[in-house]
Design a protein around this motif. Structure first.
Motif, PDB file in Angstrom:
ATOM      1  N   THR A   7       0.813  -1.198   0.000  1.00 61.44           N
ATOM      2  CA  THR A   7       0.000   0.000   0.000  1.00 61.44           C
ATOM      3  C   THR A   7       0.852   1.256   0.000  1.00 61.44           C
ATOM      4  O   THR A   7       0.462   2.299  -0.537  1.00 61.44           O
ATOM      5  CB  THR A   7      -0.916   0.011   1.240  1.00 61.44           C
ATOM      6  OG1 THR A   7      -1.621  -1.212   1.299  1.00 61.44           O
ATOM      7  CG2 THR A   7      -1.898   1.153   1.182  1.00 61.44           C
ATOM      8  N   THR A  53      -8.875   1.148  -2.029  1.00 62.86           N
ATOM      9  CA  THR A  53      -9.167  -0.227  -1.653  1.00 62.86           C
ATOM     10  C   THR A  53      -7.930  -1.070  -1.895  1.00 62.86           C
ATOM     11  O   THR A  53      -7.280  -0.942  -2.937  1.00 62.86           O
ATOM     12  CB  THR A  53     -10.333  -0.795  -2.489  1.00 62.86           C
ATOM     13  OG1 THR A  53     -11.490   0.017  -2.284  1.00 62.86           O
ATOM     14  CG2 THR A  53     -10.644  -2.229  -2.077  1.00 62.86           C
ATOM     15  N   ALA A  79      -9.044  -4.201   2.631  1.00 66.13           N
ATOM     16  CA  ALA A  79      -9.062  -2.986   3.445  1.00 66.13           C
ATOM     17  C   ALA A  79      -9.569  -1.825   2.596  1.00 66.13           C
ATOM     18  O   ALA A  79      -9.245  -1.708   1.403  1.00 66.13           O
ATOM     19  CB  ALA A  79      -7.666  -2.672   3.975  1.00 66.13           C
ATOM     20  N   ARG A  80     -10.350  -0.984   3.216  1.00 69.68           N
ATOM     21  CA  ARG A  80     -10.881   0.199   2.550  1.00 69.68           C
ATOM     22  C   ARG A  80     -10.472   1.435   3.342  1.00 69.68           C
ATOM     23  O   ARG A  80     -10.735   1.539   4.543  1.00 69.68           O
ATOM     24  CB  ARG A  80     -12.403   0.124   2.456  1.00 69.68           C
ATOM     25  CG  ARG A  80     -13.075   1.370   1.874  1.00 69.68           C
ATOM     26  CD  ARG A  80     -12.713   1.594   0.421  1.00 69.68           C
ATOM     27  NE  ARG A  80     -13.309   2.835  -0.086  1.00 69.68           N
ATOM     28  CZ  ARG A  80     -13.108   3.320  -1.304  1.00 69.68           C
ATOM     29  NH1 ARG A  80     -12.332   2.655  -2.159  1.00 69.68           N
ATOM     30  NH2 ARG A  80     -13.670   4.431  -1.685  1.00 69.68           N
ATOM     31  N   GLY A  81      -9.781   2.360   2.665  1.00 59.52           N
ATOM     32  CA  GLY A  81      -9.471   3.649   3.243  1.00 59.52           C
ATOM     33  C   GLY A  81     -10.487   4.667   2.781  1.00 59.52           C
ATOM     34  O   GLY A  81     -10.788   4.763   1.587  1.00 59.52           O
ATOM     35  N   SER A  94      -6.750   9.173   7.016  1.00 63.57           N
ATOM     36  CA  SER A  94      -7.862   8.412   6.447  1.00 63.57           C
ATOM     37  C   SER A  94      -8.516   7.539   7.499  1.00 63.57           C
ATOM     38  O   SER A  94      -7.852   7.051   8.422  1.00 63.57           O
ATOM     39  CB  SER A  94      -7.379   7.511   5.301  1.00 63.57           C
ATOM     40  OG  SER A  94      -6.843   8.257   4.234  1.00 63.57           O
ATOM     41  N   HIS A  96     -10.242   3.891   8.297  1.00 62.94           N
ATOM     42  CA  HIS A  96      -9.790   2.582   7.820  1.00 62.94           C
ATOM     43  C   HIS A  96     -10.717   1.493   8.334  1.00 62.94           C
ATOM     44  O   HIS A  96     -11.042   1.432   9.513  1.00 62.94           O
ATOM     45  CB  HIS A  96      -8.362   2.339   8.341  1.00 62.94           C
ATOM     46  CG  HIS A  96      -7.738   1.075   7.833  1.00 62.94           C
ATOM     47  ND1 HIS A  96      -6.901   1.056   6.752  1.00 62.94           N
ATOM     48  CD2 HIS A  96      -7.822  -0.211   8.271  1.00 62.94           C
ATOM     49  CE1 HIS A  96      -6.489  -0.187   6.529  1.00 62.94           C
ATOM     50  NE2 HIS A  96      -7.039  -0.979   7.444  1.00 62.94           N
ATOM     51  N   GLU A  98     -11.195  -2.905   7.748  1.00 62.65           N
ATOM     52  CA  GLU A  98     -10.455  -4.043   7.196  1.00 62.65           C
ATOM     53  C   GLU A  98     -11.092  -5.346   7.674  1.00 62.65           C
ATOM     54  O   GLU A  98     -11.635  -5.422   8.780  1.00 62.65           O
ATOM     55  CB  GLU A  98      -9.007  -3.961   7.659  1.00 62.65           C
ATOM     56  CG  GLU A  98      -8.103  -5.092   7.248  1.00 62.65           C
ATOM     57  CD  GLU A  98      -6.687  -4.903   7.780  1.00 62.65           C
ATOM     58  OE1 GLU A  98      -6.039  -5.930   8.062  1.00 62.65           O
ATOM     59  OE2 GLU A  98      -6.243  -3.752   7.928  1.00 62.65           O
ATOM     60  N   ASN A 115      -5.647   5.833   9.807  1.00 61.22           N
ATOM     61  CA  ASN A 115      -4.222   5.804   9.492  1.00 61.22           C
ATOM     62  C   ASN A 115      -3.761   7.172   9.019  1.00 61.22           C
ATOM     63  O   ASN A 115      -4.563   7.980   8.531  1.00 61.22           O
ATOM     64  CB  ASN A 115      -3.891   4.723   8.462  1.00 61.22           C
ATOM     65  CG  ASN A 115      -4.568   4.944   7.132  1.00 61.22           C
ATOM     66  OD1 ASN A 115      -4.337   5.927   6.448  1.00 61.22           O
ATOM     67  ND2 ASN A 115      -5.413   4.011   6.736  1.00 61.22           N
ATOM     68  N   THR A 128       3.322   4.870   6.981  1.00 63.84           N
ATOM     69  CA  THR A 128       1.925   4.930   7.396  1.00 63.84           C
ATOM     70  C   THR A 128       1.792   4.317   8.786  1.00 63.84           C
ATOM     71  O   THR A 128       2.278   3.209   9.029  1.00 63.84           O
ATOM     72  CB  THR A 128       1.019   4.161   6.418  1.00 63.84           C
ATOM     73  OG1 THR A 128       1.162   4.716   5.115  1.00 63.84           O
ATOM     74  CG2 THR A 128      -0.440   4.257   6.834  1.00 63.84           C
ATOM     75  N   GLU A 130      -1.033   3.175  11.704  1.00 61.10           N
ATOM     76  CA  GLU A 130      -2.442   2.822  11.838  1.00 61.10           C
ATOM     77  C   GLU A 130      -2.730   2.406  13.280  1.00 61.10           C
ATOM     78  O   GLU A 130      -1.943   1.693  13.898  1.00 61.10           O
ATOM     79  CB  GLU A 130      -2.806   1.661  10.912  1.00 61.10           C
ATOM     80  CG  GLU A 130      -2.474   1.902   9.451  1.00 61.10           C
ATOM     81  CD  GLU A 130      -2.723   0.671   8.594  1.00 61.10           C
ATOM     82  OE1 GLU A 130      -3.175  -0.363   9.153  1.00 61.10           O
ATOM     83  OE2 GLU A 130      -2.461   0.733   7.386  1.00 61.10           O
ATOM     84  N   MET A 132      -6.092   0.670  15.252  1.00 65.48           N
ATOM     85  CA  MET A 132      -7.397   0.092  14.947  1.00 65.48           C
ATOM     86  C   MET A 132      -7.944  -0.716  16.118  1.00 65.48           C
ATOM     87  O   MET A 132      -7.189  -1.344  16.858  1.00 65.48           O
ATOM     88  CB  MET A 132      -7.293  -0.811  13.713  1.00 65.48           C
ATOM     89  CG  MET A 132      -6.933  -0.076  12.429  1.00 65.48           C
ATOM     90  SD  MET A 132      -6.455  -1.198  11.097  1.00 65.48           S
ATOM     91  CE  MET A 132      -4.831  -1.736  11.663  1.00 65.48           C
TER      92      MET A 132
END
Length: 235
Positions: A7, A53, A79-81, A94, A96, A98, A115, A128, A130, A132
């Motif tokens: 990514t 994505t 995963a979708r940002g 963003s 996030h 997942e 993230n 990056t 993150e 979560m």
């Protein structure tokens, strides 16, 4: 198992608007004394005006595993940002979401968080971070959080096509698959790639390797280091 370190490189493409999608196929041989298998990984990244994505799917192959030829396990992440503010001062932050699961993996996890992307001016070096919240189906956690760092460095040591990328995860989990005293899991997979195809008109081809460093991961108690060598084709 691969992770979302690709990514980082793909974020460079998305942020520069030079490209919006990329797919690659990796083939590795795992030299770990408890593995000795071939793993294939298909990765895809797709950017759009609402975010990005990312997905990958691993297959592990060992013709002698349990006497059955072919794949004996797989692992999948998507995963979708979400970033509706790409033209604002907060463009590097963003939301996030997942999901990850697998065959012969045991767990199904959903992750929700945010993230932040750090980068230099031309995106050749990126980091990056993150944080979560992580759900668990198949195990439990007293601290259901995951922290992830993902990095990418292009043309390292001034060598065109030489890339150092990787990720590091740490999360809380209670005694997954029999390691009853464990309360955390660590996993990192630094990779080195060299675009050897640039020398004979085939920029798609890369050779390299990775080092999987883990602790209390996938039912194996304590620390493990597993080297891999492989090739990558970028479509």
């Amino acid at each position: 198992m691969k992770k979302i370190f690709a990514t980082v490189a793909f974020a460079t493409l998305a942020c520069s608007f030079a490209a919006k999608a990329q797919t690659n196929l990796q083939v590795f041989y795992d030299f770990g004394d408890d593995r000795k298998c071939v793993t294939t990984t298909l990765e895809g990244y797709y950017g759009d005006k609402w975010g990005d994505t990312f997905f990958f799917i691993d297959y592990d192959f060992n013709a002698k595993k349990n006497g059955t030829p072919g794949s004996y396990g797989s692992y999948f992440e998507i995963a979708r940002g979400l970033n509706f503010w790409q033209n604002s001062a907060f463009k590097d932050l963003s939301a996030h979401v997942e999901m990850n699961a697998g065959v012969n993996f045991g767990n199904i996890n959903w992750l929700f968080g945010a993230n932040y992307l750090f980068h230099n001016e031309d995106f050749s070096n990126t980091l990056t971070l993150e944080l979560m919240y992580k759900t668990f189906k198949g195990s439990t956690s007293d601290c259901p959080l995951q922290f992830t760092a993902v990095w990418g460095m292009r043309h390292i040591f001034g060598v065109k096509g030489f890339v150092f990328s990787g990720f590091a995860d740490i999360w809380g989990e209670n005694g997954y698959l029999g390691s009853a005293g464990d309360k955390f899991v660590f996993l990192s997979e630094p990779q080195l790639w060299y675009n050897i195809g640039q020398h004979f008109g085939c920029d798609n081809l890369n050779i390299g390797g990775e080092l999987e460093i883990s602790c209390n991961f996938a039912g194996v108690h304590g620390w493990k280091v597993r080297p891999c060598l492989g090739a990558k084709w970028v479509f």
